[in-house]
Design a protein around this motif. Structure first.
Motif, mmCIF file in Angstrom:
data_model
loop_
_atom_site.group_PDB
_atom_site.id
_atom_site.type_symbol
_atom_site.label_atom_id
_atom_site.label_comp_id
_atom_site.label_asym_id
_atom_site.label_seq_id
_atom_site.Cartn_x
_atom_site.Cartn_y
_atom_site.Cartn_z
ATOM 1 N N UNK A 55 -13.316 -26.814 13.321
ATOM 2 C CA UNK A 55 -13.779 -27.996 12.608
ATOM 3 C C UNK A 55 -13.782 -27.707 11.100
ATOM 4 N N UNK A 80 -14.167 -25.631 19.431
ATOM 5 C CA UNK A 80 -14.302 -26.677 20.445
ATOM 6 C C UNK A 80 -12.939 -27.283 20.742
ATOM 7 N N UNK A 81 -12.936 -28.287 21.584
ATOM 8 C CA UNK A 81 -11.703 -28.993 21.917
ATOM 9 C C UNK A 81 -11.183 -29.731 20.680
ATOM 10 N N UNK A 94 -3.386 -30.468 23.402
ATOM 11 C CA UNK A 94 -4.826 -30.222 23.417
ATOM 12 C C UNK A 94 -5.048 -28.742 23.156
ATOM 13 N N UNK A 117 -5.704 -33.873 13.889
ATOM 14 C CA UNK A 117 -6.486 -33.718 15.111
ATOM 15 C C UNK A 117 -6.711 -35.111 15.703
ATOM 16 N N UNK A 118 -6.405 -35.283 16.958
ATOM 17 C CA UNK A 118 -6.619 -36.596 17.586
ATOM 18 C C UNK A 118 -7.669 -36.527 18.692
ATOM 19 N N UNK A 119 -8.534 -35.522 18.595
ATOM 20 C CA UNK A 119 -9.698 -35.453 19.494
ATOM 21 C C UNK A 119 -10.917 -35.475 18.583
ATOM 22 N N UNK A 120 -11.680 -36.550 18.648
ATOM 23 C CA UNK A 120 -12.776 -36.723 17.678
ATOM 24 C C UNK A 120 -13.714 -35.517 17.729
ATOM 25 N N UNK A 121 -13.923 -34.895 16.558
ATOM 26 C CA UNK A 121 -14.667 -33.623 16.550
ATOM 27 C C UNK A 121 -15.801 -33.613 15.540
ATOM 28 N N UNK A 122 -16.139 -34.766 14.944
ATOM 29 C CA UNK A 122 -17.305 -34.810 14.071
ATOM 30 C C UNK A 122 -17.005 -35.422 12.713
ATOM 31 N N UNK A 123 -17.932 -35.184 11.794
ATOM 32 C CA UNK A 123 -17.916 -35.873 10.504
ATOM 33 C C UNK A 123 -16.684 -35.647 9.649
ATOM 34 N N UNK A 125 -13.669 -35.055 10.908
ATOM 35 C CA UNK A 125 -12.497 -35.205 11.792
ATOM 36 C C UNK A 125 -11.321 -35.870 11.073
#
Lengths: 136, 299
Positions: A55, A80-81, A94, A117-123, A125
Protein backbone atom coordinates in the motif's frame (compact mmCIF):
# COMPACT_ATOMS: atom_id res chain seq x y z
CA UNK A 1 38.07 -36.20 -1.33
CA UNK A 2 35.62 -34.12 -3.36
CA UNK A 3 33.27 -36.08 -5.60
CA UNK A 4 33.06 -33.62 -8.52
CA UNK A 5 30.68 -35.81 -10.54
CA UNK A 6 28.25 -35.87 -7.60
CA UNK A 7 28.48 -32.10 -7.15
CA UNK A 8 27.86 -31.47 -10.85
CA UNK A 9 24.82 -33.75 -10.73
CA UNK A 10 23.39 -31.83 -7.76
CA UNK A 11 24.03 -28.49 -9.49
CA UNK A 12 22.33 -29.74 -12.68
CA UNK A 13 19.28 -30.92 -10.74
CA UNK A 14 19.08 -27.62 -8.81
CA UNK A 15 19.29 -25.64 -12.05
CA UNK A 16 16.57 -27.76 -13.62
CA UNK A 17 14.32 -27.20 -10.61
CA UNK A 18 14.93 -23.43 -10.71
CA UNK A 19 14.15 -23.27 -14.42
CA UNK A 20 11.02 -25.34 -13.95
CA UNK A 21 9.85 -22.91 -11.27
CA UNK A 22 10.25 -20.11 -13.78
CA UNK A 23 8.56 -21.99 -16.59
CA UNK A 24 5.84 -19.53 -16.58
CA UNK A 25 2.40 -20.77 -16.97
CA UNK A 26 0.85 -17.79 -15.16
CA UNK A 27 -0.32 -18.89 -11.74
CA UNK A 28 -3.21 -16.42 -11.76
CA UNK A 29 -5.87 -15.44 -14.28
CA UNK A 30 -4.07 -13.13 -16.68
CA UNK A 31 -5.81 -11.55 -19.63
CA UNK A 32 -3.50 -11.62 -22.60
CA UNK A 33 -4.23 -9.55 -25.64
CA UNK A 34 -3.33 -11.03 -28.97
CA UNK A 35 -1.96 -7.72 -30.17
CA UNK A 36 0.67 -7.08 -27.56
CA UNK A 37 1.36 -10.23 -25.70
CA UNK A 38 2.66 -13.58 -26.83
CA UNK A 39 1.28 -16.09 -24.35
CA UNK A 40 3.88 -18.73 -25.05
CA UNK A 41 5.71 -20.85 -22.56
CA UNK A 42 8.94 -19.71 -20.96
CA UNK A 43 12.13 -20.44 -22.84
CA UNK A 44 13.97 -20.29 -19.55
CA UNK A 45 16.27 -17.44 -20.44
CA UNK A 46 14.03 -14.41 -20.03
CA UNK A 47 14.90 -11.48 -17.84
CA UNK A 48 12.94 -11.61 -14.59
CA UNK A 49 11.52 -8.30 -13.42
CA UNK A 50 10.52 -8.41 -9.79
CA UNK A 51 7.61 -6.12 -8.93
CA UNK A 52 6.72 -5.66 -5.29
CA UNK A 53 3.33 -4.27 -4.31
CA UNK A 54 2.48 -2.66 -1.02
CA UNK A 55 0.00 0.00 0.00
CA UNK A 56 0.02 2.28 -2.03
CA UNK A 57 2.90 1.73 -4.42
CA UNK A 58 4.65 -0.63 -6.75
CA UNK A 59 8.40 -1.01 -6.67
CA UNK A 60 9.54 -0.32 -9.31
CA UNK A 61 6.73 1.80 -10.71
CA UNK A 62 8.48 2.48 -14.02
CA UNK A 63 9.45 -0.54 -16.03
CA UNK A 64 11.32 -0.35 -19.33
CA UNK A 65 10.95 -3.21 -21.77
CA UNK A 66 12.20 -3.82 -25.28
CA UNK A 67 9.71 -4.49 -28.02
CA UNK A 68 9.72 -8.14 -28.96
CA UNK A 69 11.90 -9.20 -26.04
CA UNK A 70 10.33 -11.65 -23.61
CA UNK A 71 10.40 -10.94 -19.90
CA UNK A 72 8.89 -12.49 -16.85
CA UNK A 73 7.02 -10.20 -14.47
CA UNK A 74 7.34 -11.62 -10.98
CA UNK A 75 4.78 -10.16 -8.57
CA UNK A 76 4.76 -10.27 -4.80
CA UNK A 77 2.82 -8.34 -2.18
CA UNK A 78 4.31 -7.19 1.10
CA UNK A 79 1.04 -6.54 2.89
CA UNK A 80 -2.33 -7.48 1.44
CA UNK A 81 -4.25 -8.43 -1.68
CA UNK A 82 -3.48 -6.03 -4.53
CA UNK A 83 -4.16 -6.07 -8.22
CA UNK A 84 -2.01 -5.34 -11.25
CA UNK A 85 -3.98 -4.12 -14.22
CA UNK A 86 -2.32 -2.87 -17.39
CA UNK A 87 -5.20 -2.57 -19.86
CA UNK A 88 -2.95 -1.31 -22.69
CA UNK A 89 -0.96 -4.53 -22.60
CA UNK A 90 -3.93 -6.68 -21.62
CA UNK A 91 -2.39 -7.89 -18.36
CA UNK A 92 -4.28 -8.25 -15.11
CA UNK A 93 -3.17 -10.16 -12.08
CA UNK A 94 -4.07 -10.67 -8.46
CA UNK A 95 -1.15 -10.30 -6.08
CA UNK A 96 -1.36 -11.96 -2.68
CA UNK A 97 1.14 -11.78 0.16
CA UNK A 98 3.44 -14.75 0.47
CA UNK A 99 2.55 -15.97 -3.00
CA UNK A 100 4.79 -15.08 -5.94
CA UNK A 101 3.03 -14.87 -9.27
CA UNK A 102 4.75 -14.87 -12.62
CA UNK A 103 3.63 -13.85 -16.06
CA UNK A 104 5.66 -13.97 -19.22
CA UNK A 105 5.10 -11.24 -21.75
CA UNK A 106 6.53 -10.29 -25.11
CA UNK A 107 5.45 -6.71 -25.79
CA UNK A 108 4.70 -6.28 -29.46
CA UNK A 109 4.14 -2.54 -29.70
CA UNK A 110 6.26 0.39 -28.48
CA UNK A 111 4.56 2.87 -26.19
CA UNK A 112 3.83 3.82 -22.61
CA UNK A 113 1.28 1.67 -20.83
CA UNK A 114 -0.16 2.69 -17.49
CA UNK A 115 -0.83 0.10 -14.83
CA UNK A 116 -2.70 0.42 -11.55
CA UNK A 117 -4.01 -1.50 -8.59
CA UNK A 118 -7.58 -2.61 -9.26
CA UNK A 119 -8.25 -4.17 -5.86
CA UNK A 120 -9.41 -1.44 -3.49
CA UNK A 121 -6.77 -1.23 -0.76
CA UNK A 122 -7.46 1.98 1.17
CA UNK A 123 -7.03 5.72 1.16
CA UNK A 124 -4.13 5.90 -1.31
CA UNK A 125 -5.52 3.24 -3.64
CA UNK A 126 -6.18 5.73 -6.41
CA UNK A 127 -2.49 6.69 -6.41
CA UNK A 128 -1.18 3.15 -6.68
CA UNK A 129 -0.04 3.11 -10.27
CA UNK A 130 2.95 3.03 -12.57
CA UNK A 131 3.90 2.59 -16.19
CA UNK A 132 5.52 0.13 -18.53
CA UNK A 133 7.53 1.80 -21.26
CA UNK A 134 8.08 -0.39 -24.31
CA UNK A 135 10.93 0.84 -26.48
CA UNK A 136 11.76 -0.09 -30.07
CA UNK B 1 -44.50 21.68 -7.30
CA UNK B 2 -41.02 20.16 -7.39
CA UNK B 3 -40.63 18.48 -10.75
CA UNK B 4 -36.99 18.05 -11.62
CA UNK B 5 -36.62 21.71 -10.86
CA UNK B 6 -39.18 24.16 -9.60
CA UNK B 7 -39.36 27.18 -11.90
CA UNK B 8 -38.86 29.60 -9.02
CA UNK B 9 -35.93 27.56 -7.72
CA UNK B 10 -34.43 27.67 -11.15
CA UNK B 11 -34.84 31.42 -11.50
CA UNK B 12 -33.35 31.84 -8.05
CA UNK B 13 -30.32 29.83 -9.06
CA UNK B 14 -29.91 31.84 -12.24
CA UNK B 15 -30.21 34.99 -10.18
CA UNK B 16 -27.31 33.78 -8.08
CA UNK B 17 -25.24 33.32 -11.19
CA UNK B 18 -25.14 29.56 -10.90
CA UNK B 19 -24.67 27.42 -13.93
CA UNK B 20 -27.43 24.90 -14.43
CA UNK B 21 -27.74 22.50 -17.28
CA UNK B 22 -30.81 20.52 -18.05
CA UNK B 23 -30.26 17.54 -20.20
CA UNK B 24 -32.93 15.58 -21.92
CA UNK B 25 -30.96 12.50 -22.85
CA UNK B 26 -28.86 14.19 -25.44
CA UNK B 27 -30.94 17.27 -26.09
CA UNK B 28 -30.10 20.37 -24.13
CA UNK B 29 -32.99 22.63 -23.30
CA UNK B 30 -33.85 25.47 -21.02
CA UNK B 31 -35.17 24.44 -17.61
CA UNK B 32 -37.63 27.31 -17.66
CA UNK B 33 -39.29 25.81 -20.75
CA UNK B 34 -40.01 22.51 -19.07
CA UNK B 35 -43.57 21.67 -18.18
CA UNK B 36 -43.87 18.39 -16.39
CA UNK B 37 -47.03 16.77 -15.10
CA UNK B 38 -47.39 17.25 -11.37
CA UNK B 39 -47.80 13.59 -10.60
CA UNK B 40 -44.56 12.68 -12.34
CA UNK B 41 -41.97 10.72 -10.44
CA UNK B 42 -38.98 12.82 -9.39
CA UNK B 43 -35.91 11.60 -7.65
CA UNK B 44 -32.64 13.20 -6.69
CA UNK B 45 -29.25 11.58 -7.10
CA UNK B 46 -26.49 12.60 -4.71
CA UNK B 47 -23.16 10.89 -5.02
CA UNK B 48 -19.68 10.71 -3.57
CA UNK B 49 -20.18 12.86 -0.50
CA UNK B 50 -16.93 11.42 0.98
CA UNK B 51 -17.78 12.39 4.54
CA UNK B 52 -14.49 12.41 6.46
CA UNK B 53 -12.40 13.78 3.59
CA UNK B 54 -10.45 16.76 4.90
CA UNK B 55 -8.02 18.26 2.39
CA UNK B 56 -8.63 22.03 2.26
CA UNK B 57 -6.66 22.37 -0.97
CA UNK B 58 -9.30 20.29 -2.68
CA UNK B 59 -12.34 21.60 -0.84
CA UNK B 60 -11.88 23.99 2.10
CA UNK B 61 -15.58 23.57 2.90
CA UNK B 62 -15.26 19.78 3.27
CA UNK B 63 -17.46 19.81 6.37
CA UNK B 64 -20.06 22.20 4.99
CA UNK B 65 -20.68 21.22 1.37
CA UNK B 66 -23.07 18.35 2.06
CA UNK B 67 -24.96 20.47 4.58
CA UNK B 68 -25.32 23.24 1.99
CA UNK B 69 -26.75 20.76 -0.50
CA UNK B 70 -29.19 19.50 2.10
CA UNK B 71 -30.26 23.05 2.90
CA UNK B 72 -30.86 23.66 -0.81
CA UNK B 73 -32.94 20.51 -1.12
CA UNK B 74 -34.91 21.23 2.04
CA UNK B 75 -35.59 24.73 0.73
CA UNK B 76 -37.30 23.48 -2.41
CA UNK B 77 -41.00 24.09 -2.64
CA UNK B 78 -41.85 20.43 -3.15
CA UNK B 79 -39.81 17.47 -2.16
CA UNK B 80 -38.72 14.64 -4.49
CA UNK B 81 -40.31 11.21 -4.25
CA UNK B 82 -37.03 9.86 -2.99
CA UNK B 83 -33.36 10.72 -2.74
CA UNK B 84 -30.73 8.23 -3.85
CA UNK B 85 -27.14 8.33 -2.61
CA UNK B 86 -25.03 6.41 -5.12
CA UNK B 87 -22.07 5.56 -2.93
CA UNK B 88 -18.88 6.84 -1.36
CA UNK B 89 -21.03 8.34 1.35
CA UNK B 90 -17.91 8.32 3.54
CA UNK B 91 -14.23 8.67 2.74
CA UNK B 92 -12.28 5.51 3.40
CA UNK B 93 -10.26 4.91 6.54
CA UNK B 94 -8.30 1.88 7.73
CA UNK B 95 -9.66 2.25 11.25
CA UNK B 96 -12.97 0.35 11.63
CA UNK B 97 -13.94 2.56 14.57
CA UNK B 98 -13.34 5.75 12.62
CA UNK B 99 -15.23 4.23 9.66
CA UNK B 100 -18.26 3.71 11.85
CA UNK B 101 -17.93 7.18 13.32
CA UNK B 102 -18.02 8.65 9.82
CA UNK B 103 -20.99 6.47 8.89
CA UNK B 104 -22.84 7.64 11.99
CA UNK B 105 -22.10 11.30 11.31
CA UNK B 106 -23.11 10.98 7.67
CA UNK B 107 -26.34 9.24 8.65
CA UNK B 108 -27.17 12.02 11.06
CA UNK B 109 -26.51 14.77 8.50
CA UNK B 110 -28.47 12.94 5.80
CA UNK B 111 -31.24 12.45 8.34
CA UNK B 112 -31.74 16.21 8.35
CA UNK B 113 -33.20 15.99 4.85
CA UNK B 114 -36.85 16.93 4.87
CA UNK B 115 -37.64 13.96 2.66
CA UNK B 116 -37.56 10.78 4.67
CA UNK B 117 -37.54 8.51 1.65
CA UNK B 118 -33.78 8.10 1.41
CA UNK B 119 -32.13 5.22 -0.44
CA UNK B 120 -28.50 4.39 0.18
CA UNK B 121 -25.87 2.28 -1.51
CA UNK B 122 -22.14 1.97 -0.89
CA UNK B 123 -19.08 3.02 -2.86
CA UNK B 124 -15.71 1.36 -2.55
CA UNK B 125 -14.68 3.96 0.05
CA UNK B 126 -17.56 2.78 2.25
CA UNK B 127 -17.38 -0.94 1.65
CA UNK B 128 -14.15 -1.95 -0.08
CA UNK B 129 -12.10 -2.65 3.05
CA UNK B 130 -14.65 -4.66 5.04
CA UNK B 131 -16.92 -6.10 2.32
CA UNK B 132 -19.65 -3.66 3.29
CA UNK B 133 -19.93 -4.73 6.93
CA UNK B 134 -19.95 -1.25 8.51
CA UNK B 135 -22.13 0.15 5.74
CA UNK B 136 -24.77 -2.50 6.34
CA UNK B 137 -24.77 -1.75 10.06
CA UNK B 138 -25.59 1.88 9.39
CA UNK B 139 -27.49 1.92 6.11
CA UNK B 140 -28.82 -1.58 5.46
CA UNK B 141 -28.56 -3.82 2.42
CA UNK B 142 -26.12 -3.05 -0.37
CA UNK B 143 -28.24 -4.53 -3.17
CA UNK B 144 -32.01 -4.47 -3.30
CA UNK B 145 -35.01 -3.43 -5.34
CA UNK B 146 -37.94 -1.11 -4.90
CA UNK B 147 -40.81 0.24 -6.98
CA UNK B 148 -42.05 3.75 -7.34
CA UNK B 149 -44.78 5.18 -9.57
CA UNK B 150 -44.49 2.44 -12.16
CA UNK B 151 -40.69 2.33 -12.27
CA UNK B 152 -38.73 -0.66 -11.01
CA UNK B 153 -35.47 0.33 -9.33
CA UNK B 154 -32.60 -2.12 -8.81
CA UNK B 155 -29.58 -1.27 -6.69
CA UNK B 156 -26.51 -3.26 -7.76
CA UNK B 157 -23.48 -3.42 -5.48
CA UNK B 158 -20.21 -3.42 -7.45
CA UNK B 159 -17.96 -2.25 -4.61
CA UNK B 160 -18.26 -4.55 -1.57
CA UNK B 161 -16.05 -6.96 -3.45
CA UNK B 162 -12.80 -4.93 -3.57
CA UNK B 163 -11.97 -6.38 -6.98
CA UNK B 164 -14.57 -4.07 -8.60
CA UNK B 165 -16.84 -7.02 -9.21
CA UNK B 166 -20.53 -7.71 -8.82
CA UNK B 167 -19.90 -11.41 -8.34
CA UNK B 168 -21.72 -14.46 -9.64
CA UNK B 169 -24.13 -14.69 -6.70
CA UNK B 170 -25.40 -11.15 -7.15
CA UNK B 171 -25.49 -11.54 -10.92
CA UNK B 172 -27.76 -14.57 -10.47
CA UNK B 173 -29.94 -12.48 -8.15
CA UNK B 174 -30.05 -9.69 -10.75
CA UNK B 175 -30.99 -12.16 -13.44
CA UNK B 176 -33.78 -13.60 -11.26
CA UNK B 177 -35.10 -10.10 -10.48
CA UNK B 178 -35.13 -9.18 -14.16
CA UNK B 179 -36.98 -12.35 -15.09
CA UNK B 180 -39.87 -11.19 -12.91
CA UNK B 181 -40.31 -8.12 -15.13
CA UNK B 182 -41.89 -7.58 -18.51
CA UNK B 183 -39.49 -6.84 -21.33
CA UNK B 184 -40.92 -3.32 -21.65
CA UNK B 185 -40.95 -2.49 -17.91
CA UNK B 186 -39.46 0.84 -16.92
CA UNK B 187 -36.28 -0.09 -15.09
CA UNK B 188 -33.64 2.02 -13.38
CA UNK B 189 -30.37 0.52 -12.19
CA UNK B 190 -28.29 2.29 -9.56
CA UNK B 191 -24.62 1.35 -9.25
CA UNK B 192 -21.56 3.09 -7.89
CA UNK B 193 -19.05 2.19 -10.58
CA UNK B 194 -19.80 2.31 -14.29
CA UNK B 195 -20.98 -1.06 -15.53
CA UNK B 196 -19.19 -0.53 -18.84
CA UNK B 197 -15.47 0.01 -19.49
CA UNK B 198 -15.46 3.80 -19.25
CA UNK B 199 -11.72 4.05 -18.63
CA UNK B 200 -10.22 0.89 -17.13
CA UNK B 201 -6.80 2.59 -16.94
CA UNK B 202 -8.24 4.59 -14.03
CA UNK B 203 -10.24 1.69 -12.65
CA UNK B 204 -13.41 3.25 -14.03
CA UNK B 205 -15.15 0.02 -14.84
CA UNK B 206 -16.74 -3.04 -13.28
CA UNK B 207 -14.75 -6.18 -13.87
CA UNK B 208 -17.83 -8.27 -14.60
CA UNK B 209 -20.02 -5.35 -15.67
CA UNK B 210 -20.44 -6.79 -19.17
CA UNK B 211 -22.29 -9.75 -17.64
CA UNK B 212 -24.74 -7.35 -15.97
CA UNK B 213 -25.25 -5.46 -19.22
CA UNK B 214 -25.95 -8.78 -20.97
CA UNK B 215 -28.66 -9.47 -18.39
CA UNK B 216 -30.18 -6.00 -18.87
CA UNK B 217 -29.98 -5.82 -22.65
CA UNK B 218 -33.12 -7.84 -23.52
CA UNK B 219 -35.18 -5.21 -21.68
CA UNK B 220 -36.23 -2.22 -23.75
CA UNK B 221 -36.39 0.50 -21.13
CA UNK B 222 -33.34 0.42 -18.86
CA UNK B 223 -31.40 3.43 -17.58
CA UNK B 224 -28.33 3.22 -15.33
CA UNK B 225 -27.40 5.95 -12.87
CA UNK B 226 -24.00 5.77 -11.24
CA UNK B 227 -21.34 7.83 -9.40
CA UNK B 228 -17.65 7.12 -8.73
CA UNK B 229 -16.16 9.37 -11.42
CA UNK B 230 -17.17 12.72 -9.86
CA UNK B 231 -18.44 14.27 -13.07
CA UNK B 232 -21.27 14.01 -15.51
CA UNK B 233 -20.88 11.42 -18.17
CA UNK B 234 -23.49 10.09 -20.55
CA UNK B 235 -22.97 6.91 -22.48
CA UNK B 236 -24.96 4.29 -24.36
CA UNK B 237 -24.37 0.55 -24.48
CA UNK B 238 -26.80 -0.47 -27.18
CA UNK B 239 -30.14 1.03 -26.12
CA UNK B 240 -29.16 1.32 -22.42
CA UNK B 241 -28.36 4.81 -21.12
CA UNK B 242 -25.65 5.25 -18.46
CA UNK B 243 -25.53 8.57 -16.59
CA UNK B 244 -22.74 9.43 -14.16
CA UNK B 245 -23.39 12.08 -11.52
CA UNK B 246 -21.12 14.79 -10.21
CA UNK B 247 -19.53 14.25 -6.85
CA UNK B 248 -20.56 16.31 -3.87
CA UNK B 249 -17.08 17.31 -2.71
CA UNK B 250 -14.59 17.57 -5.58
CA UNK B 251 -14.45 16.95 -9.31
CA UNK B 252 -12.13 14.54 -11.10
CA UNK B 253 -10.63 15.06 -14.56
CA UNK B 254 -12.34 13.79 -17.69
CA UNK B 255 -11.43 10.18 -18.47
CA UNK B 256 -7.88 10.01 -19.86
CA UNK B 257 -7.58 13.79 -20.18
CA UNK B 258 -4.50 13.96 -17.94
CA UNK B 259 -1.82 11.39 -17.12
CA UNK B 260 -2.98 10.91 -13.52
CA UNK B 261 -6.42 10.61 -12.02
CA UNK B 262 -6.07 13.32 -9.38
CA UNK B 263 -8.66 15.41 -7.58
CA UNK B 264 -9.03 18.82 -9.18
CA UNK B 265 -7.93 21.52 -6.75
CA UNK B 266 -10.29 24.10 -5.32
CA UNK B 267 -10.66 27.18 -7.49
CA UNK B 268 -11.45 30.16 -5.28
CA UNK B 269 -12.68 32.11 -8.32
CA UNK B 270 -15.25 29.36 -8.93
CA UNK B 271 -16.07 27.81 -5.56
CA UNK B 272 -17.84 24.44 -5.69
CA UNK B 273 -17.00 24.17 -9.38
CA UNK B 274 -17.92 20.78 -10.74
CA UNK B 275 -19.76 19.52 -7.69
CA UNK B 276 -23.47 19.20 -7.10
CA UNK B 277 -26.43 16.88 -7.41
CA UNK B 278 -29.15 16.15 -9.92
CA UNK B 279 -32.80 15.44 -10.29
CA UNK B 280 -34.28 12.92 -12.70
CA UNK B 281 -37.79 12.88 -14.08
CA UNK B 282 -39.04 10.27 -16.55
CA UNK B 283 -39.66 11.72 -19.98
CA UNK B 284 -43.28 11.85 -20.94
CA UNK B 285 -42.79 9.46 -23.88
CA UNK B 286 -41.81 6.80 -21.35
CA UNK B 287 -38.17 6.43 -22.38
CA UNK B 288 -35.21 8.20 -20.79
CA UNK B 289 -35.06 10.89 -18.13
CA UNK B 290 -34.93 14.64 -17.97
CA UNK B 291 -31.83 15.34 -15.91
CA UNK B 292 -31.31 18.62 -14.11
CA UNK B 293 -27.93 19.40 -12.62
CA UNK B 294 -27.89 21.49 -9.44
CA UNK B 295 -24.69 23.24 -8.41
CA UNK B 296 -23.90 23.88 -4.76
CA UNK B 297 -24.92 27.36 -3.80
CA UNK B 298 -22.68 29.30 -1.44
CA UNK B 299 -24.92 30.27 1.47
Amino acid sequence: MIDWKYLFRIAAVATAIALAALAVVPSFPARLSAENISPVASQGNEQIIRITAKRFEYMPNKIKLKKGVAVILNFTSLDRHHGFNCPGLGIRADIFPGQANNVRIVPQKAGTYEFHCDVFCGGGHEDMSGEIIVED
Amino acid sequence: MFNGMDRRDFLKLIGLGAAVIVMETGNFASAADKTIAQDTLTFLQLSDTHWGFSDPKINPDFAGTLKKAIAQINGMKSQPDFIMFTGDVTHTTDDPKERRKRMGEAREIIGSLKSKNIRMMPGEHDAGLDNGEAFQEYFGKTHYTFDYKGVHFIVVDNVSDPTSSIGDTQLQWLSAEMEKLDKDSRIVIFTHRPLFDLYPQWDWWTRDGAKAIDILTPYKNVVVFYGHIHQENHHMTGHIEHHAARGMLFPLPAPGSVPKRVQLPWDSTQPYRGVGFRSAVPKTDGYGYVLTEFPIIKA
